[in-house]
Design a protein around this motif. Structure first.
Motif, short mmCIF file in Angstrom:
data_model
loop_
_atom_site.label_atom_id
_atom_site.label_comp_id
_atom_site.label_asym_id
_atom_site.label_seq_id
_atom_site.Cartn_x
_atom_site.Cartn_y
_atom_site.Cartn_z
N CYS A 1 0.83 -1.21 0.00
CA CYS A 1 0.00 0.00 0.00
C CYS A 1 0.86 1.26 0.00
N GLU B 1 -1.05 -3.72 6.49
CA GLU B 1 -2.14 -4.55 7.01
C GLU B 1 -2.11 -5.98 6.48
N ILE B 2 -1.74 -6.12 5.24
CA ILE B 2 -1.94 -7.41 4.58
C ILE B 2 -0.83 -8.39 4.92
N CYS C 1 -2.21 3.01 4.82
CA CYS C 1 -2.75 1.68 5.16
C CYS C 1 -3.39 1.77 6.55
N ASP C 2 -4.33 0.88 6.80
CA ASP C 2 -5.29 1.04 7.90
C ASP C 2 -4.81 1.75 9.17
N THR D 1 -3.51 2.01 -1.35
CA THR D 1 -4.30 1.35 -0.31
C THR D 1 -5.51 0.65 -0.93
N CYS D 2 -6.16 -0.18 -0.15
CA CYS D 2 -7.33 -0.94 -0.63
C CYS D 2 -8.35 0.03 -1.22
N ALA E 1 -8.80 1.67 5.51
CA ALA E 1 -7.87 2.68 4.98
C ALA E 1 -8.61 3.87 4.40
FE1 FES Z 1 -3.19 -1.67 3.17
FE2 FES Z 1 -5.77 -2.60 2.78
S1 FES Z 1 -3.94 -3.75 3.10
S2 FES Z 1 -5.04 -0.59 2.91
#
Ligand code: FES
Length: 418
Positions: free
Chosen positions: A61, A93-94, A129-130, A201-202, A208
């Motif tokens: 991200c 996050e991922i 990211c989140d 980001t997602c 996010a």
């Molecule tokens: Fe980074 Fe969703 S994994 S914003």
């Protein structure tokens, strides 16, 4: 406010305590910056601006954030500041196990202390990211130097066999299809390269996009910044503008404590509800407000959620992605359409109010960004947030009825509308 605001003298800047003093330590500070190739006049008698960068190879991200830091530096130089880039933990996050939530406060502490211990007058916070957004803002609110948030931006639209496919939400959907035997081994591998097509980001309204939208509604980003896709040319241009603006913010002494109020947080709640955003925001909002010494509660959130329906037609509640939202007008169009649901008098980092920024913001797709009388989900059918209390959660818990699938009888989650 910009232009009319009194500007502080260079001599009064915090960084002068490191560089402008006639003692042995200040000699070393000046000496060591020249050791790495800067001429004396490049850093002396200028606002020193930190770029707190959450870039990492472990965070897709944030993969573009080194380049964005260079764009920010351009803006800082242009306005006569001296940029310094400081890496802080990247909580992608991922990839991070067991949960990035364990590291949000670590990032907050790191951001706060990085700003405190160095000769810094102001900062651009680079993340998205989140947990990065709340972590960086929590640290910056505690330190209370002039700061501006530069959101990483959502990734480009994904496509799979003619259908829009976003990150996160669609992964779960396709996994269910695979478990049901409707997605083959070959298709499953094909999906790996189809859904996430750029850094950023997602691109659904997960945590996010919710948190960067909240950052914009708080007034911590330039207008419209949170919805610019990461790979769009507008993104590095926005980053350069962050660099320009932070130098003025330092000279105006525009710290979060001078303009982030309880009203800013109520605005951020309203935008969260209109986005149909993530319930995770409840935890982050309380933590961020606490760093500003502002008390907000689940009760405040429930009250706002009862008044503001989902207006944003983006997954998981709607049927589009963040790039589509941006092309329809993005966050500024949404905030204009929210009208009196927002306190337009609240100030933002560019020195203008919320109302001044979004006045006249165009919307090119009224199905994507809805009006109050035609929401994506009517309040009676499901809110972005409902607070429940009971023996399992005596202090309260939150659910998101608006994201539940309608049943065959066209009712939503039993808590909807409660
Ligand atoms: Fe980074 Fe969703 S994994 S914003």
């Amino acid at each position: 406010m910009t232009g009319k605001t009194p500007r502080r003298s260079i001599e009064s800047l915090r960084s002068q305590r490191w560089f402008a003093v006639d003692d042995m330590r200040a000699f070393s500070h000046r000496q060591r910056f020249q050791q790495i190739g800067f001429n004396r006049e490049e850093f002396m008698d200028r606002p020193v601006i930190a770029i707190l960068n959450t870039w990492s190879d472990m965070s897709p991200c944030h993969a573009h954030l080194r380049e964005r830091a260079e764009a920010i530096k351009r803006g800082i130089y242009r306005k006569g500041g001296f940029p310094v880039e400081i890496p802080v933990i990247s909580v992608g996050e991922i990839v991070v196990k067991p949960s990035t939530m364990l590291y949000r406060n670590f990032l907050a502490m790191e951001a706060e202390e990085a700003l405190r211990c160095h000769p810094i007058d102001g900062a651009v916070l680079l993340g998205g990211c989140d947990k990065s957004t709340p972590g960086l803002l929590m640290g910056a609110f505690s330190m209370d130097l002039p700061v501006i948030y530069c959101p990483a931006g959502p990734m480009s639209n994904g496509q799979w066999r003619g259908e829009k496919a976003g990150a996160g939400t669609h992964t779960k959907k396709f996994w269910e299809e695979r478990r049901a035997g409707r997605v083959s081994d070959a298709e499953w591998i094909e999906l790996e390269t189809s859904m996430t097509r750029s850094f950023g980001t997602c691109n659904t309204i997960g945590t996010a996009s919710t948190m960067t939208g909240i950052a914009e509604a708080l007034g911590m980003t330039l207008p419209g910044a949170s919805s610019i896709p990461a790979a769009d040319a507008a993104h590095p241009r926005m980053a350069a503008r962050c660099g320009e603006r932070i130098v003025d913010m330092v000279l105006e002494d525009m710290k979060p404590s001078t303009f982030i109020t309880r009203g800013s947080f109520l605005n951020a709640m309203a935008v969260w509800m209109a986005l149909g955003g993530s319930t995770n925001a409840a935890i982050h909002m309380i933590a961020m407000a606490g760093r500003r010494g502002i008390d907000i509660s689940l009760g405040d959130m429930a009250e706002v959620a009862a008044k503001v329906p989902v207006l944003t037609n983006v997954y998981p509640i709607g049927s589009n992605l963040m790039q589509d939202f941006y092309f329809a007008g993005g966050m500024q169009a949404l905030m204009r359409k929210m009208g009196e649901a927002l306190d337009g008098t609240q100030m933002t980092v560019n020195g203008a109010t919320i109302a001044e920024n979004c006045a006249g913001a165009p919307c090119s797709d009224d199905d994507m960004i809805r009006d109050f009388d035609s929401p994506v989900v009517p309040l009676a059918k499901g809110r972005t947030l409902v607070v429940l209390k009971g023996n399992l959660a005596p202090d309260g818990c939150v659910i998101k009825p608006s994201a539940c699938q309608p049943t065959s009888s066209e009712t939503y989650w039993p808590g909807a509308g409660v």
